[in-house]
Design a protein around this motif. Sequence first.
Motif, PDB file in Angstrom:
ATOM      1  N   VAL A 285       0.935  -1.288   0.135  1.00  0.00           N
ATOM      2  CA  VAL A 285      -0.163  -0.028  -0.094  1.00  0.00           C
ATOM      3  C   VAL A 285       1.018   1.236   0.090  1.00  0.00           C
ATOM      4  CG1 VAL A 285      -1.899   1.322   1.263  1.00  0.00           C
ATOM      5  CG2 VAL A 285      -1.760  -1.233   1.247  1.00  0.00           C
ATOM      6  N   GLY A 286       0.817   1.976  -0.815  1.00  0.00           N
ATOM      7  CA  GLY A 286       1.604   3.272  -1.054  1.00  0.00           C
ATOM      8  C   GLY A 286       1.279   3.929  -2.392  1.00  0.00           C
ATOM      9  N   GLY A 287       2.432   4.521  -2.967  1.00  0.00           N
ATOM     10  CA  GLY A 287       2.515   5.099  -4.052  1.00  0.00           C
ATOM     11  C   GLY A 287       2.714   4.165  -5.307  1.00  0.00           C
ATOM     12  N   THR A 288       2.500   4.718  -6.565  1.00  0.00           N
ATOM     13  CA  THR A 288       2.657   3.911  -7.997  1.00  0.00           C
ATOM     14  C   THR A 288       4.199   3.908  -7.885  1.00  0.00           C
ATOM     15  OG1 THR A 288       2.571   6.158  -8.872  1.00  0.00           O
ATOM     16  CG2 THR A 288       0.446   4.785  -9.003  1.00  0.00           C
ATOM     17  N   TRP A 289       5.097   4.380  -7.185  1.00  0.00           N
ATOM     18  CA  TRP A 289       6.519   4.294  -7.363  1.00  0.00           C
ATOM     19  C   TRP A 289       6.664   2.841  -6.878  1.00  0.00           C
ATOM     20  CZ3 TRP A 289       4.573   8.119  -4.110  1.00  0.00           C
ATOM     21  CH2 TRP A 289       4.182   7.777  -2.592  1.00  0.00           C
ATOM     22  N   SER A 290       5.954   2.225  -6.277  1.00  0.00           N
ATOM     23  CA  SER A 290       6.269   0.651  -5.753  1.00  0.00           C
ATOM     24  C   SER A 290       6.410  -0.204  -7.144  1.00  0.00           C
ATOM     25  CB  SER A 290       5.207   0.316  -5.112  1.00  0.00           C
ATOM     26  OG  SER A 290       4.970   0.969  -3.565  1.00  0.00           O
ATOM     27  N   VAL A 291       5.637   0.067  -8.141  1.00  0.00           N
ATOM     28  CA  VAL A 291       5.877  -0.847  -9.193  1.00  0.00           C
ATOM     29  C   VAL A 291       7.413  -0.631  -9.534  1.00  0.00           C
ATOM     30  CG1 VAL A 291       5.458  -0.774 -11.873  1.00  0.00           C
ATOM     31  CG2 VAL A 291       3.729  -0.288 -10.156  1.00  0.00           C
ATOM     32  N   ASP A 292       8.002   0.485  -9.764  1.00  0.00           N
ATOM     33  CA  ASP A 292       9.414   0.336 -10.124  1.00  0.00           C
ATOM     34  C   ASP A 292      10.157  -0.330  -8.886  1.00  0.00           C
ATOM     35  OD1 ASP A 292      12.084   1.118 -11.023  1.00  0.00           O
ATOM     36  OD2 ASP A 292      12.214   2.762 -10.007  1.00  0.00           O
ATOM     37  N   GLY A 293      10.065  -0.087  -7.811  1.00  0.00           N
ATOM     38  CA  GLY A 293      10.551  -0.840  -6.288  1.00  0.00           C
ATOM     39  C   GLY A 293      10.610  -2.117  -6.572  1.00  0.00           C
ATOM     40  N   VAL A 294       9.284  -2.909  -6.961  1.00  0.00           N
ATOM     41  CA  VAL A 294       9.135  -4.208  -6.802  1.00  0.00           C
ATOM     42  C   VAL A 294       9.772  -4.746  -8.181  1.00  0.00           C
ATOM     43  CG1 VAL A 294       7.534  -6.100  -7.242  1.00  0.00           C
ATOM     44  CG2 VAL A 294       6.946  -4.287  -5.608  1.00  0.00           C
ATOM     45  N   ARG A 295       9.676  -4.030  -9.415  1.00  0.00           N
ATOM     46  CA  ARG A 295      10.160  -4.759 -10.602  1.00  0.00           C
ATOM     47  C   ARG A 295      11.476  -4.786 -10.603  1.00  0.00           C
ATOM     48  NH1 ARG A 295       6.697  -6.214 -14.318  1.00  0.00           N
ATOM     49  NH2 ARG A 295       5.239  -4.467 -13.989  1.00  0.00           N
ATOM     50  N   SER A 296      12.268  -3.629 -10.054  1.00  0.00           N
ATOM     51  CA  SER A 296      13.693  -3.692  -9.891  1.00  0.00           C
ATOM     52  C   SER A 296      14.304  -4.862  -9.096  1.00  0.00           C
ATOM     53  CB  SER A 296      14.078  -2.445  -9.079  1.00  0.00           C
ATOM     54  OG  SER A 296      13.782  -2.326  -7.669  1.00  0.00           O
ATOM     55  N   VAL A 297      13.450  -5.827  -8.403  1.00  0.00           N
ATOM     56  CA  VAL A 297      13.976  -6.805  -7.941  1.00  0.00           C
ATOM     57  C   VAL A 297      13.569  -7.874  -8.739  1.00  0.00           C
ATOM     58  CG1 VAL A 297      13.537  -8.439  -5.800  1.00  0.00           C
ATOM     59  CG2 VAL A 297      13.397  -5.976  -5.431  1.00  0.00           C
ATOM     60  N   ASN A 298      12.520  -8.031  -9.312  1.00  0.00           N
ATOM     61  CA  ASN A 298      12.021  -9.131 -10.269  1.00  0.00           C
ATOM     62  C   ASN A 298      11.407  -8.516 -11.627  1.00  0.00           C
ATOM     63  OD1 ASN A 298      10.925 -11.355 -11.717  1.00  0.00           O
ATOM     64  ND2 ASN A 298       9.614 -11.915 -10.084  1.00  0.00           N
ATOM     65  N   PRO A 299      12.212  -8.035 -12.713  1.00  0.00           N
ATOM     66  CA  PRO A 299      11.636  -7.544 -13.778  1.00  0.00           C
ATOM     67  C   PRO A 299      10.412  -8.470 -14.637  1.00  0.00           C
ATOM     68  CG  PRO A 299      14.175  -7.913 -13.847  1.00  0.00           C
ATOM     69  CD  PRO A 299      13.571  -8.749 -12.796  1.00  0.00           C
ATOM     70  N   ASP A 300      10.398  -9.316 -14.284  1.00  0.00           N
ATOM     71  CA  ASP A 300       9.291 -10.366 -14.774  1.00  0.00           C
ATOM     72  C   ASP A 300       8.077 -10.569 -14.024  1.00  0.00           C
ATOM     73  OD1 ASP A 300      10.940 -10.813 -16.977  1.00  0.00           O
ATOM     74  OD2 ASP A 300      11.938 -12.446 -16.095  1.00  0.00           O
ATOM     75  N   VAL A 301       7.849  -9.841 -12.814  1.00  0.00           N
ATOM     76  CA  VAL A 301       6.797  -9.973 -12.056  1.00  0.00           C
ATOM     77  C   VAL A 301       5.815  -9.391 -12.848  1.00  0.00           C
ATOM     78  CG1 VAL A 301       7.160  -8.021 -10.833  1.00  0.00           C
ATOM     79  CG2 VAL A 301       5.902  -9.754  -9.732  1.00  0.00           C
ATOM     80  N   SER A 302       4.359 -10.115 -12.587  1.00  0.00           N
ATOM     81  CA  SER A 302       3.311  -9.623 -13.205  1.00  0.00           C
ATOM     82  C   SER A 302       2.364  -8.677 -12.134  1.00  0.00           C
ATOM     83  CB  SER A 302       2.311 -10.638 -13.725  1.00  0.00           C
ATOM     84  OG  SER A 302       1.145 -10.177 -14.082  1.00  0.00           O
ATOM     85  N   LEU A 303       2.446  -7.181 -12.154  1.00  0.00           N
ATOM     86  CA  LEU A 303       1.878  -6.477 -11.399  1.00  0.00           C
ATOM     87  C   LEU A 303       0.723  -5.709 -11.839  1.00  0.00           C
ATOM     88  CD1 LEU A 303       5.242  -4.499 -10.230  1.00  0.00           C
ATOM     89  CD2 LEU A 303       3.948  -6.519  -9.058  1.00  0.00           C
ATOM     90  N   GLY A 304      -0.210  -5.434 -10.987  1.00  0.00           N
ATOM     91  CA  GLY A 304      -1.391  -4.591 -11.267  1.00  0.00           C
ATOM     92  C   GLY A 304      -1.231  -3.442 -10.051  1.00  0.00           C
ATOM     93  N   LEU A 305      -2.300  -2.518 -10.379  1.00  0.00           N
ATOM     94  CA  LEU A 305      -2.775  -1.310  -9.411  1.00  0.00           C
ATOM     95  C   LEU A 305      -4.119  -1.009  -9.285  1.00  0.00           C
ATOM     96  CD1 LEU A 305      -0.214   1.060 -11.169  1.00  0.00           C
ATOM     97  CD2 LEU A 305      -0.028   0.319  -8.717  1.00  0.00           C
ATOM     98  N   PHE A 306      -4.620  -0.828  -8.076  1.00  0.00           N
ATOM     99  CA  PHE A 306      -5.714  -0.424  -7.865  1.00  0.00           C
ATOM    100  C   PHE A 306      -6.046   0.591  -6.763  1.00  0.00           C
ATOM    101  CE2 PHE A 306      -5.825  -4.266  -5.095  1.00  0.00           C
ATOM    102  CZ  PHE A 306      -6.301  -3.829  -4.151  1.00  0.00           C
ATOM    103  N   PRO A 307      -6.981   1.558  -6.671  1.00  0.00           N
ATOM    104  CA  PRO A 307      -7.043   2.513  -5.606  1.00  0.00           C
ATOM    105  C   PRO A 307      -7.466   1.632  -4.409  1.00  0.00           C
ATOM    106  CG  PRO A 307      -8.866   2.735  -6.954  1.00  0.00           C
ATOM    107  CD  PRO A 307      -7.938   1.671  -7.748  1.00  0.00           C
ATOM    108  N   LEU A 308      -7.139   1.990  -3.099  1.00  0.00           N
ATOM    109  CA  LEU A 308      -7.380   1.621  -1.906  1.00  0.00           C
ATOM    110  C   LEU A 308      -8.664   2.046  -1.598  1.00  0.00           C
ATOM    111  CD1 LEU A 308      -6.435  -0.018   0.532  1.00  0.00           C
ATOM    112  CD2 LEU A 308      -5.689   2.571   1.524  1.00  0.00           C
ATOM    113  N   PRO A 309      -9.524   1.194  -1.566  1.00  0.00           N
ATOM    114  CA  PRO A 309     -11.082   1.773  -0.962  1.00  0.00           C
ATOM    115  C   PRO A 309     -11.023   1.979   0.590  1.00  0.00           C
ATOM    116  CG  PRO A 309     -10.981  -0.731  -1.853  1.00  0.00           C
ATOM    117  CD  PRO A 309      -9.765  -0.187  -1.620  1.00  0.00           C
ATOM    118  N   TYR A 310     -11.622   3.288   0.827  1.00  0.00           N
ATOM    119  CA  TYR A 310     -12.079   3.550   2.029  1.00  0.00           C
ATOM    120  C   TYR A 310     -13.406   3.792   2.541  1.00  0.00           C
ATOM    121  CZ  TYR A 310     -13.071   8.062  -0.318  1.00  0.00           C
ATOM    122  OH  TYR A 310     -13.751   9.200  -0.878  1.00  0.00           O
ATOM    123  N   SER A 311     -14.313   3.450   1.619  1.00  0.00           N
ATOM    124  CA  SER A 311     -15.760   3.624   1.995  1.00  0.00           C
ATOM    125  C   SER A 311     -16.340   2.334   1.429  1.00  0.00           C
ATOM    126  CB  SER A 311     -16.305   4.859   1.394  1.00  0.00           C
ATOM    127  OG  SER A 311     -16.551   4.751   0.269  1.00  0.00           O
TER     128      SER A 311
END
Length: 446
Positions: A285-311
Amino acid sequence: MKGTRWYVYGGVLLVAMALATVQLIGMLREAGEGAAVGAADTSGRIQLLWLHHFDEPGSQAWIDSGIRQFQEKHPNVTVTAMPLDGGDYMSLLRMRIASGEMPDLYMLDHLFGAQDIIEAGFAADLTGRASLKQVEPRYLKGGSSEDGRTWMLPIDANGLGVTYNKEVFAKAGIKRLPETWNEFLTLCQRLEQSGVTPIAAGYKDTWTLFWDLATDLVPSTLLNDPLLVEKLSDGTRTFEASADSLAQPLHRLAERFAYVNSHPFETSWDEARTMVAEGKAAMIVGGTWSVDGVRSVNPDVSLGLFPLPYSDDPADSLFPMKATGGIVVNPLSPHADLALELLDWFARPEMGDSLQRNKRSVSVLKGVEQGFDPAIAELNRGYIETNRTVDWSGVQTGFTNQQLARAFSVAVADYLIDPGRGVDALLRGLDEVVVQSGKREGDEGR
């Protein structure tokens, strides 16, 4: 127990700050900068210093590639890009001001909390500069003051939400992304039952805890009261008087804390992103910068994004997006003109392409295609192009009262470790810190 007591965490925080300061001083001495900032050495080479807070390899690769090309055009120039700790970046930057060693260029995440730096004359007025015409107009808001003047070159648009490992979701049989808070908690339960850690938390790096909370706090609360953090910082608003605004985001943070990895306050950001990259955890949970952070460890990882629901209203499930900061030039540098030329260099579409390939975030420059990363391309199709975003450019997120900023991190950590103390006690304690810092006397402003 997922962590240690708050006073241990607070001690670790203070030690980390001290070590960061010592590290900075050591780096400066080793580099022999001091008076060499913006100066020329005995051989006539000009040295420029650029401070930033990017620690991900992709971000640094983007900066390095631009500097390398710039230096090829200017053989007599050496540009040193120095990363500082993100959690204490503004404090370390102010140390440079106090010691008379301001860099030639530096990064700001936002203008809020940096007004003193601008008013002191350490930011060049970029209003009307040709290179800024390369920026999509909607992204200039975050780098401009209320009087219309622009102080920094935006570089990318960041969002706040959840980065998730698609393969982990698939193995848990999850086919639909959550759009309400109850659906998110049900999702976490299902992931836990599948034998995987639902949320990776690297709270040893304190900035990750702040942005974990901000991912909820910004859309649920601060969009309706953009200057709340500023009011809390300067003492014109008390935490207790803001309980209705702050309590629910803190409660939800505590609810999802039940689904993070063990020992989160002993886990670093690097370790957290590795957990998601290797499929040991499902989400960050955090910013879209996490995509770069995670992929820098594993370039082939399959990632997605969604907004954190709050209601519990799916209509509230919008992705907060804005241009979060940019490059600032110090006009007091003896080579400010050259520093401005370097800023212009990073406004070229080629550097926008480089940013997206390396940093894996959305460039704010015109004419740059955004299909560079599957996760970001999906974000673009599913949210940006369909107007399922909300602009948080006018929201202040950082405390300008540094004593309060440190106390806030410790207080939130204490609350998560021992929620029995309650949100009310947390807020009262923070009001006491504001009084101790001299921003407010006694019950004044309550």
